[in-house]
Write an enzyme that holds these catalytic residues in place. Sequence first.
Site, PDB file in Angstrom:
ATOM      1  CG  ASP A   1      13.584  -6.024   8.822  1.00 59.22           C
ATOM      2  OD1 ASP A   1      14.260  -6.680   8.005  1.00 59.22           O
ATOM      3  OD2 ASP A   1      12.342  -5.952   8.772  1.00 59.22           O
TER       4      ASP A   1
ATOM      5  CG  HIS B   1       9.379  -1.524  11.714  1.00 60.32           C
ATOM      6  ND1 HIS B   1      10.153  -0.546  11.142  1.00 60.32           N
ATOM      7  CD2 HIS B   1       9.273  -2.515  10.782  1.00 60.32           C
ATOM      8  CE1 HIS B   1      10.508  -0.923   9.927  1.00 60.32           C
ATOM      9  NE2 HIS B   1       9.989  -2.115   9.681  1.00 60.32           N
TER      10      HIS B   1
ATOM     11  CG  HIS C   1      10.235  -8.534  12.259  1.00 60.44           C
ATOM     12  ND1 HIS C   1       9.065  -9.225  12.027  1.00 60.44           N
ATOM     13  CD2 HIS C   1      10.864  -8.467  11.057  1.00 60.44           C
ATOM     14  CE1 HIS C   1       8.995  -9.573  10.760  1.00 60.44           C
ATOM     15  NE2 HIS C   1      10.089  -9.123  10.152  1.00 60.44           N
TER      16      HIS C   1
ATOM     17  N   GLY D   1      11.176  -3.214   5.424  1.00 67.66           N
ATOM     18  CA  GLY D   1      12.377  -3.109   6.236  1.00 67.66           C
ATOM     19  C   GLY D   1      12.475  -1.742   6.877  1.00 67.66           C
TER      20      GLY D   1
ATOM     21  CB  ILE E   1       6.543  -1.596   6.687  1.00 69.08           C
ATOM     22  CG1 ILE E   1       5.623  -0.505   7.245  1.00 69.08           C
ATOM     23  CG2 ILE E   1       7.932  -1.450   7.301  1.00 69.08           C
ATOM     24  CD1 ILE E   1       5.434  -0.584   8.754  1.00 69.08           C
TER      25      ILE E   1
END
Length: 416
Positions: free
Chosen positions: A300, A278, A243, A336, A334
């Site tokens: 995710d 994200h 990610h 996921g 955060i």
Amino acid sequence: MNNESRVLCARKIGEALRHPGVPFAIRGARKIDANGVLDSAWLVSDGSAVTAVGTEPHMLDDALQEAGVSADHVLDAQGAVMTPGYVDIHAHGAWGSSFDDGPDGIAMARAGHMVHGTTRQVLSLITNPLDVLCRNLRTVRTVMKARPDVLGSHLEGPFLSPLHKGAHDPACLLDPTPDVVERLLDAADGTLRQITLAPELPHGLSAIRQFAEAGVVPAVGHCDADYAMAVRAFNAGARLLTHMFNAMKGLGHRDPGPIPAAVEDRRVNLEMINDGFHVHNPMVRMGWNFAPHRTVFVTDAMAATDCPDGRYKLGGLDVAVHDGHARLVSNGAIAGSTLLLEHAVARAVLELGVAPELAVEAATLTPARALRLDMPNRVTGRPIGLLAEGYAADVLLLDPDSWRVCHVWCQGVRIR
């Protein structure tokens, strides 16, 4: 859909996948995959693989006869978008269940992604005590025997940097010494597809080599690695960046971090969580332009995916979901996402202006290629990621305006 309906749906999908598919065909579709866009396209399957694809009407009848497709198994798409099934190589759960929750939890979470078009998925396992991780790896190994939609497991931890641990339990983080690595490999017995680790850990680089030699794809992530360390990691065998932008050093003009190292190395694919949360849209666009054919859309996704806001679990940690965003109760980190690949692809096309064939590629062929599943292999048998002759019959039909998934086939089995 209430929980009782979800349980029934999960059972039906699991049962359907235990049986071979029926020969089928789709006509009148707008075919979109990494090879481009074809209007008025048709596809024929023998119930397992794609046997023919084309646009010439006069060739369809011969293809139907050769594959043994009966008239009542020919679907007129009426202009719907036809894509390969989506492939998610980094997700933790959905529909209130996690992939760490045993066979029933896996079945439920997989159903939550399957009905939205993710026909194949790597099951990401959160950081836990080593014994629990080994047990979960063995569970995934067993589940794979009955589920062609499960590609294997992904260990996101326990070899992570305490400085960038995200929503992982710091008490369970470890250095990847050779003996610990071997325990995990033994438990997975060839079903571990990828592992995220911090290469700067004392045994980080040696672990990357050890995993790569065992056929696992190492991923750099949840790390404090600088540019030089990331280069060393990729030269040692790491082939993914977990990610991009999240849980790693950012882009600094005198401290570039791992992202430029991944961008410059054409052997490396870069995961991205395209939910606008994200990674905000300007950074999504910039990241996309770094490596459009090497960007892998991942979710995710955790247990709250496709569920109402509320309280959930990620491993042993409490998570609160508000407005669809998951954060740890303890510190607000955060935890996921609640993203589906269906939504990641749709927002890429409809909000960010990404060319449809490139957006589809990021959720199909690129993740398949990242794990070497775009060619005949021992995991899926047939290659996945394209709508082409010889590829597995993983097929989606999408609404052309909303890009919402309407129909799903996995390995020739009609799911919805």
